[in-house]
Design a protein around this motif. Sequence first.
Motif, PDB file in Angstrom:
ATOM      1  N   LEU A   1      42.779 -12.943 -73.327  1.00  0.00           N
ATOM      2  CA  LEU A   1      41.503 -13.347 -73.896  1.00  0.00           C
ATOM      3  C   LEU A   1      41.693 -14.696 -74.584  1.00  0.00           C
ATOM      4  N   CYS A   2      40.885 -15.669 -74.194  1.00  0.00           N
ATOM      5  CA  CYS A   2      40.998 -17.017 -74.741  1.00  0.00           C
ATOM      6  C   CYS A   2      39.644 -17.472 -75.283  1.00  0.00           C
ATOM      7  N   ILE A   3      39.697 -18.454 -76.164  1.00  0.00           N
ATOM      8  CA  ILE A   3      38.484 -19.103 -76.640  1.00  0.00           C
ATOM      9  C   ILE A   3      38.566 -20.584 -76.308  1.00  0.00           C
ATOM     10  N   ASP A   4      37.456 -21.171 -75.926  1.00  0.00           N
ATOM     11  CA  ASP A   4      37.439 -22.590 -75.576  1.00  0.00           C
ATOM     12  C   ASP A   4      37.852 -23.447 -76.768  1.00  0.00           C
ATOM     13  N   ARG A   5      38.549 -24.530 -76.477  1.00  0.00           N
ATOM     14  CA  ARG A   5      39.026 -25.401 -77.550  1.00  0.00           C
ATOM     15  C   ARG A   5      37.894 -25.872 -78.460  1.00  0.00           C
ATOM     16  N   GLU A   6      36.726 -26.147 -77.871  1.00  0.00           N
ATOM     17  CA  GLU A   6      35.612 -26.660 -78.664  1.00  0.00           C
ATOM     18  C   GLU A   6      35.085 -25.647 -79.683  1.00  0.00           C
ATOM     19  N   ALA A   7      35.523 -24.401 -79.555  1.00  0.00           N
ATOM     20  CA  ALA A   7      35.035 -23.353 -80.460  1.00  0.00           C
ATOM     21  C   ALA A   7      36.037 -23.009 -81.565  1.00  0.00           C
ATOM     22  N   ILE A   8      37.106 -23.801 -81.697  1.00  0.00           N
ATOM     23  CA  ILE A   8      38.094 -23.522 -82.742  1.00  0.00           C
ATOM     24  C   ILE A   8      37.440 -23.491 -84.121  1.00  0.00           C
ATOM     25  N   GLY A   9      36.450 -24.358 -84.317  1.00  0.00           N
ATOM     26  CA  GLY A   9      35.753 -24.382 -85.597  1.00  0.00           C
ATOM     27  C   GLY A   9      35.103 -23.048 -85.934  1.00  0.00           C
ATOM     28  N   SER A  10      34.703 -22.304 -84.904  1.00  0.00           N
ATOM     29  CA  SER A  10      34.096 -20.989 -85.129  1.00  0.00           C
ATOM     30  C   SER A  10      35.122 -19.995 -85.669  1.00  0.00           C
ATOM     31  N   VAL A  11      36.367 -20.136 -85.225  1.00  0.00           N
ATOM     32  CA  VAL A  11      37.433 -19.280 -85.750  1.00  0.00           C
ATOM     33  C   VAL A  11      37.639 -19.575 -87.230  1.00  0.00           C
ATOM     34  N   GLU A  12      37.650 -20.853 -87.581  1.00  0.00           N
ATOM     35  CA  GLU A  12      37.804 -21.237 -88.985  1.00  0.00           C
ATOM     36  C   GLU A  12      36.625 -20.730 -89.818  1.00  0.00           C
ATOM     37  N   GLN A  13      35.418 -20.778 -89.219  1.00  0.00           N
ATOM     38  CA  GLN A  13      34.238 -20.289 -89.927  1.00  0.00           C
ATOM     39  C   GLN A  13      34.351 -18.793 -90.230  1.00  0.00           C
ATOM     40  N   ILE A  14      34.876 -18.025 -89.267  1.00  0.00           N
ATOM     41  CA  ILE A  14      35.054 -16.584 -89.484  1.00  0.00           C
ATOM     42  C   ILE A  14      36.016 -16.334 -90.642  1.00  0.00           C
TER      43      ILE A  14
ATOM     44  N   PRO B   1      40.118 -27.850 -71.505  1.00  0.00           N
ATOM     45  CA  PRO B   1      39.441 -28.282 -70.278  1.00  0.00           C
ATOM     46  C   PRO B   1      40.385 -28.600 -69.119  1.00  0.00           C
ATOM     47  N   ASP B   2      41.637 -28.977 -69.443  1.00  0.00           N
ATOM     48  CA  ASP B   2      42.584 -29.281 -68.364  1.00  0.00           C
ATOM     49  C   ASP B   2      43.207 -28.023 -67.751  1.00  0.00           C
ATOM     50  N   GLY B   3      42.775 -26.851 -68.231  1.00  0.00           N
ATOM     51  CA  GLY B   3      43.256 -25.601 -67.653  1.00  0.00           C
ATOM     52  C   GLY B   3      44.470 -25.014 -68.336  1.00  0.00           C
ATOM     53  N   THR B   4      44.988 -25.662 -69.378  1.00  0.00           N
ATOM     54  CA  THR B   4      46.155 -25.136 -70.080  1.00  0.00           C
ATOM     55  C   THR B   4      45.736 -24.131 -71.136  1.00  0.00           C
ATOM     56  N   VAL B   5      46.641 -23.203 -71.418  1.00  0.00           N
ATOM     57  CA  VAL B   5      46.409 -22.171 -72.435  1.00  0.00           C
ATOM     58  C   VAL B   5      47.502 -22.299 -73.491  1.00  0.00           C
ATOM     59  N   SER B   6      47.098 -22.353 -74.755  1.00  0.00           N
ATOM     60  CA  SER B   6      48.060 -22.465 -75.854  1.00  0.00           C
ATOM     61  C   SER B   6      47.704 -21.470 -76.936  1.00  0.00           C
ATOM     62  N   ASP B   7      48.648 -21.258 -77.848  1.00  0.00           N
ATOM     63  CA  ASP B   7      48.394 -20.342 -78.957  1.00  0.00           C
ATOM     64  C   ASP B   7      47.684 -21.079 -80.076  1.00  0.00           C
ATOM     65  N   ILE B   8      46.791 -20.405 -80.757  1.00  0.00           N
ATOM     66  CA  ILE B   8      46.020 -21.058 -81.823  1.00  0.00           C
ATOM     67  C   ILE B   8      46.913 -21.512 -82.968  1.00  0.00           C
ATOM     68  N   SER B   9      48.082 -20.906 -83.114  1.00  0.00           N
ATOM     69  CA  SER B   9      49.002 -21.318 -84.177  1.00  0.00           C
ATOM     70  C   SER B   9      49.545 -22.716 -83.940  1.00  0.00           C
ATOM     71  N   ASP B  10      49.430 -23.211 -82.682  1.00  0.00           N
ATOM     72  CA  ASP B  10      49.896 -24.560 -82.360  1.00  0.00           C
ATOM     73  C   ASP B  10      48.845 -25.620 -82.668  1.00  0.00           C
ATOM     74  N   GLU B  11      47.662 -25.198 -83.056  1.00  0.00           N
ATOM     75  CA  GLU B  11      46.552 -26.120 -83.278  1.00  0.00           C
ATOM     76  C   GLU B  11      46.503 -26.595 -84.725  1.00  0.00           C
ATOM     77  N   GLU B  12      45.844 -27.746 -84.919  1.00  0.00           N
ATOM     78  CA  GLU B  12      45.612 -28.248 -86.270  1.00  0.00           C
ATOM     79  C   GLU B  12      44.373 -27.563 -86.829  1.00  0.00           C
ATOM     80  N   MET B  13      44.593 -26.678 -87.763  1.00  0.00           N
ATOM     81  CA  MET B  13      43.497 -25.929 -88.366  1.00  0.00           C
ATOM     82  C   MET B  13      43.563 -26.035 -89.885  1.00  0.00           C
ATOM     83  N   VAL B  14      42.419 -25.864 -90.505  1.00  0.00           N
ATOM     84  CA  VAL B  14      42.378 -25.851 -91.969  1.00  0.00           C
ATOM     85  C   VAL B  14      43.181 -24.666 -92.492  1.00  0.00           C
ATOM     86  N   PHE B  15      43.095 -23.529 -91.762  1.00  0.00           N
ATOM     87  CA  PHE B  15      43.733 -22.300 -92.239  1.00  0.00           C
ATOM     88  C   PHE B  15      45.216 -22.272 -91.875  1.00  0.00           C
TER      89      PHE B  15
END
Length: 424
Positions: free
Chosen positions: A217-230, A372-386
């Motif tokens: 189960l994945c979420i689109d990169r553009e929706a990362i902000g929604s994870v932070e909102q939750i 969008p390029d078809g790659t899948v990564s873990d959210i822990s690798d992303e730059e997030m406020v949390f």
Amino acid sequence: MERNKAQSILNNGFIHTVKDPLWQNIPMTKEIKALTEVEAVQKLARIKQNGPTYHIYPGAVHTRLSHSIGVYYLGRQILLSLAKKSDELPFTEKGIMSFLAACLLHDIGHFPYAHSLKELSIREHEEIAGTMILEEGELRRSVEKTGADPVMVAAIIDKDLLTGDEETLFYRNVLSGTLDPDKLDYLSRDGFFAGVPYGRQDTDFIISSLSLHNSRLCIDREAIGSVEQILFSKYMMYKSIYWHKGVRSATAMIKKALITAINDHSITFEDLYGIDDSTFFLLCRDKKKMTPALEMVERVEYNHLLERKAVKEYERRGVIETKGKRPEDRIEMENTIYNRLNRSYPLLKPWEVVIDIPEPISFETHISIYSPDGTVSDISDEEMVFTGEISSLFQKSLRKVALYVPAFVSEEEARKAMGEIIYG
């Protein structure tokens, strides 16, 4: 399973509509609708979702049944969204119906005033739910009539049930993950009924951003902000509602009363299984002669709450935190404070001194990101406020060790008594 087959299963026969103030129209098959009418499910209509919160937020009288129906609705929406994006899905018809049943039934093992019981040595509500589904005849038969497999439904809900079935594990992770339908419903629903804006999520956007890639189960990169909102919504809901000082007082009072009653053997853990709010209050009222401390449950019912008179930051190695890890371990400290305060307040009763130590809260995220390029990564690798550091700060700002006593006790006396425990 092909997309068209999955869409057909999720749409055909959903002819009954349940009206919901949050999600509006919720479609059900006649068999799923019949499942909501089984007594084990109807009991949830007699348990308030947020326990004593309605004393602080009068609108918060919604029930665990309305929440469970909301989780079912969002679970179905998630599967419908996934079916739109994939030509092939790792699902079976039995699995789809089992997941929908699990969403609806995930809370059937819940107790009244669940947060008051959380730290007690009591069976987890997921374990109870699994047992009920497998062993209660009417419930099991009703589950089977929906097209679901009771064994699979129980395993989706109860993570302690061993299973090697990949489809079951997938549904289990959807029901209890970062973007699970449970959290999406309770944050929005609790905020809606309390009349605050903090819990509301952009649920349609979040669900439409979910997809399947290699059965993950994945979420689109553009929706990362929604994870932070939750995550931020969760923080705000704890700060404003779940851990409001009045709610904490009511929760701590019930917990202290029950621990005392269990130690007195006037109430057993078995007495607490399978009851609703009204039965819970009647039980405590009936046992009050054996355990006078149970009068505090009645006080909660009538909104006569103890007041927070002393408070300190939670410290992992603090004296109170170390000595009072379990509620029953706090009794000795509470008795010491009682003896100190009783000199000045002879009308004070031993059970009217309550130390409250909130449990830890998780702000962790576990979900994959689809780019969008078809790659899948873990959210822990992303730059997030949390980040871990921010989560720790949020946790620190929420967790406060508090002393609750009657209104007639002065804050100065309460702080001194609490200080004697800390500093000797």
